[in-house]
Each structure stands twice: as structure tokens, then as C-alpha cells.
Design a protein around this motif. Structure first.
Motif, short mmCIF file in Angstrom:
data_model
loop_
_atom_site.label_atom_id
_atom_site.label_comp_id
_atom_site.label_asym_id
_atom_site.label_seq_id
_atom_site.Cartn_x
_atom_site.Cartn_y
_atom_site.Cartn_z
N LEU A 1 38.64 46.21 24.59
CA LEU A 1 39.31 46.70 25.80
C LEU A 1 40.80 46.97 25.52
CD1 LEU A 1 38.49 47.16 28.78
CD2 LEU A 1 39.19 44.82 29.25
N PHE B 1 43.88 43.41 27.02
CA PHE B 1 44.25 44.49 27.93
C PHE B 1 44.79 43.89 29.22
CE2 PHE B 1 42.82 47.42 31.37
CZ PHE B 1 43.59 48.51 31.03
N GLY B 2 46.00 44.23 29.58
CA GLY B 2 46.63 43.63 30.77
C GLY B 2 46.87 44.64 31.88
N LEU B 3 45.97 44.65 32.84
CA LEU B 3 46.12 45.51 34.02
C LEU B 3 46.24 44.67 35.29
CD1 LEU B 3 45.89 48.26 35.57
CD2 LEU B 3 43.40 47.96 35.49
N THR B 4 45.29 43.73 35.46
CA THR B 4 45.17 42.99 36.72
C THR B 4 46.40 42.13 37.04
OG1 THR B 4 42.79 42.90 36.40
CG2 THR B 4 43.71 41.34 37.96
N GLY C 1 43.76 44.29 41.71
CA GLY C 1 42.45 43.98 41.14
C GLY C 1 41.62 45.24 41.17
N SER C 2 40.65 45.29 42.10
CA SER C 2 39.88 46.54 42.28
C SER C 2 40.83 47.69 42.57
CB SER C 2 38.91 46.41 43.45
OG SER C 2 38.08 45.29 43.29
N GLN D 1 47.45 38.71 35.54
CA GLN D 1 46.59 37.53 35.65
C GLN D 1 45.16 37.83 35.21
OE1 GLN D 1 46.58 36.20 39.73
NE2 GLN D 1 44.96 37.60 40.32
N TRP D 2 44.48 36.75 34.79
CA TRP D 2 43.08 36.82 34.37
C TRP D 2 42.90 37.73 33.17
CZ3 TRP D 2 41.01 37.72 39.99
CH2 TRP D 2 41.23 36.56 40.72
N ILE D 3 43.75 37.58 32.20
CA ILE D 3 43.67 38.46 31.03
C ILE D 3 42.86 37.80 29.91
CG2 ILE D 3 44.97 39.83 29.36
CD1 ILE D 3 45.25 40.62 32.43
N THR D 4 41.75 38.43 29.58
CA THR D 4 40.88 37.93 28.51
C THR D 4 41.63 37.96 27.18
OG1 THR D 4 38.94 38.76 29.67
CG2 THR D 4 38.70 38.38 27.31
N LYS E 1 37.52 28.01 34.14
CA LYS E 1 36.47 28.78 34.81
C LYS E 1 35.14 28.01 34.95
CE LYS E 1 36.47 32.36 31.99
NZ LYS E 1 37.32 31.84 30.91
N ILE F 1 31.43 31.38 31.29
CA ILE F 1 32.01 32.07 30.12
C ILE F 1 33.30 31.37 29.68
CG2 ILE F 1 30.92 34.34 30.37
CD1 ILE F 1 33.42 35.36 31.76
N THR G 1 41.00 33.06 29.67
CA THR G 1 41.44 33.95 30.75
C THR G 1 42.79 33.42 31.22
OG1 THR G 1 39.10 34.06 31.37
CG2 THR G 1 40.67 35.06 32.89
C1 LIG Z 1 36.58 36.34 33.49
C2 LIG Z 1 37.49 37.46 33.83
C3 LIG Z 1 38.12 38.17 32.82
C4 LIG Z 1 38.99 39.21 33.14
N1 LIG Z 1 39.64 39.88 32.12
C5 LIG Z 1 40.54 40.84 32.44
C6 LIG Z 1 41.29 41.50 31.41
O1 LIG Z 1 41.11 41.26 30.22
N2 LIG Z 1 42.22 42.41 31.78
C7 LIG Z 1 42.47 42.73 33.09
O2 LIG Z 1 43.34 43.55 33.35
N3 LIG Z 1 41.76 42.12 34.09
C8 LIG Z 1 40.82 41.19 33.79
N4 LIG Z 1 40.11 40.57 34.79
C9 LIG Z 1 40.36 40.94 36.17
C10 LIG Z 1 39.28 41.83 36.75
O3 LIG Z 1 39.39 43.12 36.22
C11 LIG Z 1 39.46 41.78 38.27
O4 LIG Z 1 38.95 40.54 38.67
C12 LIG Z 1 38.76 42.91 38.96
O5 LIG Z 1 39.51 44.09 38.78
C13 LIG Z 1 38.59 42.66 40.46
O6 LIG Z 1 39.79 42.34 41.05
P1 LIG Z 1 39.93 41.03 41.97
O7 LIG Z 1 39.36 39.88 41.24
O8 LIG Z 1 41.35 40.97 42.43
O9 LIG Z 1 38.97 41.26 43.19
P2 LIG Z 1 39.27 42.08 44.51
O10 LIG Z 1 39.78 43.44 44.17
O11 LIG Z 1 40.09 41.25 45.44
O12 LIG Z 1 37.81 42.21 45.09
C14 LIG Z 1 37.15 41.11 45.71
C15 LIG Z 1 35.83 41.59 46.27
O13 LIG Z 1 36.07 42.63 47.24
C16 LIG Z 1 35.34 43.81 46.88
N5 LIG Z 1 36.16 44.98 47.21
C17 LIG Z 1 37.40 45.26 46.74
N6 LIG Z 1 37.84 46.41 47.26
C18 LIG Z 1 36.86 46.88 48.07
C19 LIG Z 1 36.73 48.04 48.89
N7 LIG Z 1 37.70 48.95 48.98
N8 LIG Z 1 35.58 48.19 49.57
C20 LIG Z 1 34.60 47.27 49.49
N9 LIG Z 1 34.66 46.15 48.73
C21 LIG Z 1 35.78 45.96 48.03
C22 LIG Z 1 35.08 43.70 45.38
O14 LIG Z 1 33.90 44.41 45.00
C23 LIG Z 1 34.90 42.20 45.21
O15 LIG Z 1 33.58 41.80 45.49
C24 LIG Z 1 39.22 39.55 34.50
C25 LIG Z 1 38.57 38.85 35.51
C26 LIG Z 1 37.71 37.82 35.19
C27 LIG Z 1 37.03 37.08 36.31
#
Ligand SMILES: Cc1cc2nc3c(=O)[nH]c(=O)nc-3n(C[C@H](O)[C@H](O)[C@H](O)COP(=O)(O)OP(=O)(O)OC[C@H]3O[C@@H](n4cnc5c(N)ncnc54)[C@H](O)[C@@H]3O)c2cc1C
Length: 235
Positions: free
Chosen positions: A92, A122-125, A130-131, A154-157, A200, A203, A208
Motif C-alpha cells: 500500500l 501508507f498514511g491517509l487516515t 476515514g471513509s 491514525q491507524w497506520i499499518t 486491537k 490481526i 496499527t
Molecule cells: C486494522 C486497520 C489498519 C488500517 N491501516 C491503515 C493504513 O495503513 N493507512 C491508512 O491510511 N488507514 C488505515 N486504516 C484506516 C482505514 O482506512 C479506515 O478505518 C477506513 O478508511 C474507515 O474510516 P473510519 O474507521 O474512520 O470509519 P468511518 O468513516 O467513521 O465509518 C464508520 C462506518 O460508517 C460507514 N459510513 C461512512 N460514511 C458513510 C456514508 N457516507 N454513508 C453510509 N455509511 C457510511 C462506514 O461504512 C463504516 O461502517 C486502518 C484501519 C484499520 C482498522
């Protein structure tokens, strides 16, 4: 169009399966329970040349792509999803360099990743990204020949374990997602540290962790592609 795996892809898959069965499966529970990072398994993957399956031959890899990487991830994950993530998280962090890096950046970073001597991340979150990746608040401000990074990912693998980080930061707040840019940040750069390591529920062999940038100065040559391409790089 070829629908089946090539001979080389089958060899990669078989090799990954052998390592998963013989080296990972017997220790998977121990690593998971103890939340231990799989340094010794990474070494085995490196010795077997699997770390370079998706890296172009010109930069020390085997010349495959995302399919070859996925074949390895799939096999390793059968034995342990956490251990597999050390490899997948590196992919990634590496693909932005493969896809958007200059020849100089590729020469500098890819051979070490291909040999397995360095891992990537990879650091995005972030807390508010998040989403909705467009919520990135980490900033990168050009100051002379350097970019100054501030913010927390945060949560960077592979956080803390990797040496090479691809990081998305905002270079122009007024442009929204088009104001994001991607950078390569090396572990050990002053102002770059690691925060909370997540405890966690699963995994657990995968680390993370937070990446913290506090007036972290990186050479402007570490910009991937050009300013404004960060969101595209991330997607
Ligand atoms: C183990 C682990 C490793 C990770 N490694 C990395 C990494 O290496 N690099 C990195 O950058 N990130 C990493 N992440 C972060 C991961 O990419 C984010 O967790 C992910 O992008 C989701 O963001 P969030 O957790 O803030 O959830 P949120 O965005 O808050 O979402 C929470 C819930 O709401 C739902 N949701 C969100 N928006 C909507 C919408 N508009 N409509 C309907 N439903 C919605 C989602 O589907 C989800 O079920 C990691 C996360 C984990 C758990």
C-alpha cells in the motif's frame, strides 16, 4: 485475453502457500496473542524474493503487479491475516511510488523494498478523515527547498516498523480534495514520531499506529508527482 494464472504466477502462489503452511501457520497464534511484529517472517519473505513480486525489474523486483501481490497476500492471509499485513501494508505504501514516483525516487526507494530490507506504509487516515478521505487536516507547507508537515495520522499499518512512508497532506486548503499532495517521508526524519499503538481485537501481529508530524521538514524532492495530486494518488 488470458484468464488463467501464468506459470510464474503459479510459482509465486505456491511459494507463498509453502511459507504460509510451514512458517506462518505454526506460529500464528503466538504472534496474534502476543501482538508480536513478524520480523522473522518478513526475513523469510525477503529471502524467498517475494517482497519484490510487484516491483518493476528495473528497480530490483520481479516485475509483476497488483495481481502477483494479491496472490501472496491471499496465501499468507490464510495462515495469519496480521502477519500478511506487514507485506500488504508495504504494498500500500509502495504503489504510490511505483505509479507516481520519479525515476530518481524509484531508484532511491524501491530496491530496498524489493529486497525486503525496508518496509513501507501508507498514511491517509486521520481522526476526521476515514471513509471521507477528503477530511485530511495534516498540512504540508513549502518553505524554501523543504515542505513542513504538521498533523497526526491514525491507524497506520506498519507504523513505526516501516522505514518509508507515503503520506497524504493538504498543500492548499482552498482547493478541497484537489489541494492534497502525496509525500515520501523517511523514518528518522526530525519532527516525525510514532504515537499510540492500537491494542486491537484481531490481526494483532500487524502494528496499527499513529504517525505524528510536528514541524517535520522533508526535502521538496519528496513530493510525489506534483502538488494537488494527493487525492488521486490515494485513490
Ligand atoms: C486494522 C486497520 C489498519 C488500517 N491501516 C491503515 C493504513 O495503513 N493507512 C491508512 O491510511 N488507514 C488505515 N486504516 C484506516 C482505514 O482506512 C479506515 O478505518 C477506513 O478508511 C474507515 O474510516 P473510519 O474507521 O474512520 O470509519 P468511518 O468513516 O467513521 O465509518 C464508520 C462506518 O460508517 C460507514 N459510513 C461512512 N460514511 C458513510 C456514508 N457516507 N454513508 C453510509 N455509511 C457510511 C462506514 O461504512 C463504516 O461502517 C486502518 C484501519 C484499520 C482498522
Amino acid at each position: 485475453m488470458e484468464y488463467f494464472l501464468t506459470e510464474e504466477q503459479l510459482m509465486i502462489k505456491d511459494l507463498a502457500k509453502k511459507i504460509a503452511d510451514e512458517k506462518i501457520a505454526p506460529v500464528a497464534i503466538e504472534y496474534d496473542e502476543e501482538g508480536k511484529f513478524p520480523d522473522d517472517i518478513v526475513k523469510i519473505l525477503a529471502e524467498s524474493d517475494l517482497c519484490g513480486v510487484y516491483i518493476p525489474e528495473d528497480y530490483g523486483g520481479l516485475g509483476g503487479g497488483i495481481l502477483e501481490m494479491s496472490l501472496v497476500v491471499e496465501e499468507l492471509s490464510r495462515a495469519c491475516g496480521g502477519i500478511s499485513l506487514a507485506f500488504a501494508g508495504t504494498g500500500l505504501g509502495t504503489f504510490p511510488i511505483i505509479l507516481f514516483g520519479s525515476d530518481e525516487q524509484k531508484r532511491k526507494y524501491l530496491p530496498d523494498i524489493a529486497s525486503g530490507s525496508k518496509l513501507a506504509a501508507f498514511g491517509l487516515t486521520e481522526a476526521n478523515a476515514g471513509s471521507d478521505a477528503a477530511g485530511v487536516q495534516t498540512t504540508a507547507v513549502l518553505d524554501g527547498n523543504e515542505y513542513v508537515l504538521n498533523g497526526t495520522k491514525q491507524w497506520i499499518t506498519n507504523g513505526g516498523e516501516a522505514d518509508i512512508y507515503t503520506v497524504i497532506a493538504c498543500t492548499n486548503r482552498l482547493k478541497g480534495a484537489r489541494g492534497f499532495s502525496a509525500f515520501i517521508v523517511e523514518k528518522g526524519t526530525p519532527g516525525f514520531s510514532f504515537g499510540k499503538k492500537e491494542n486491537k481485537m484481531g490481526i494483532r501481529a500487524s502494528v496499527t499506529r499513529e504517525l505524528v508530524f510536528d514541524n517535520c521538514r522533508i526535502p521538496k524532492e519528496n513530493l510525489l508527482s506534483k502538488e494537488g495530486m494527493g487525492f488521486i494518488v490515494a485513490m
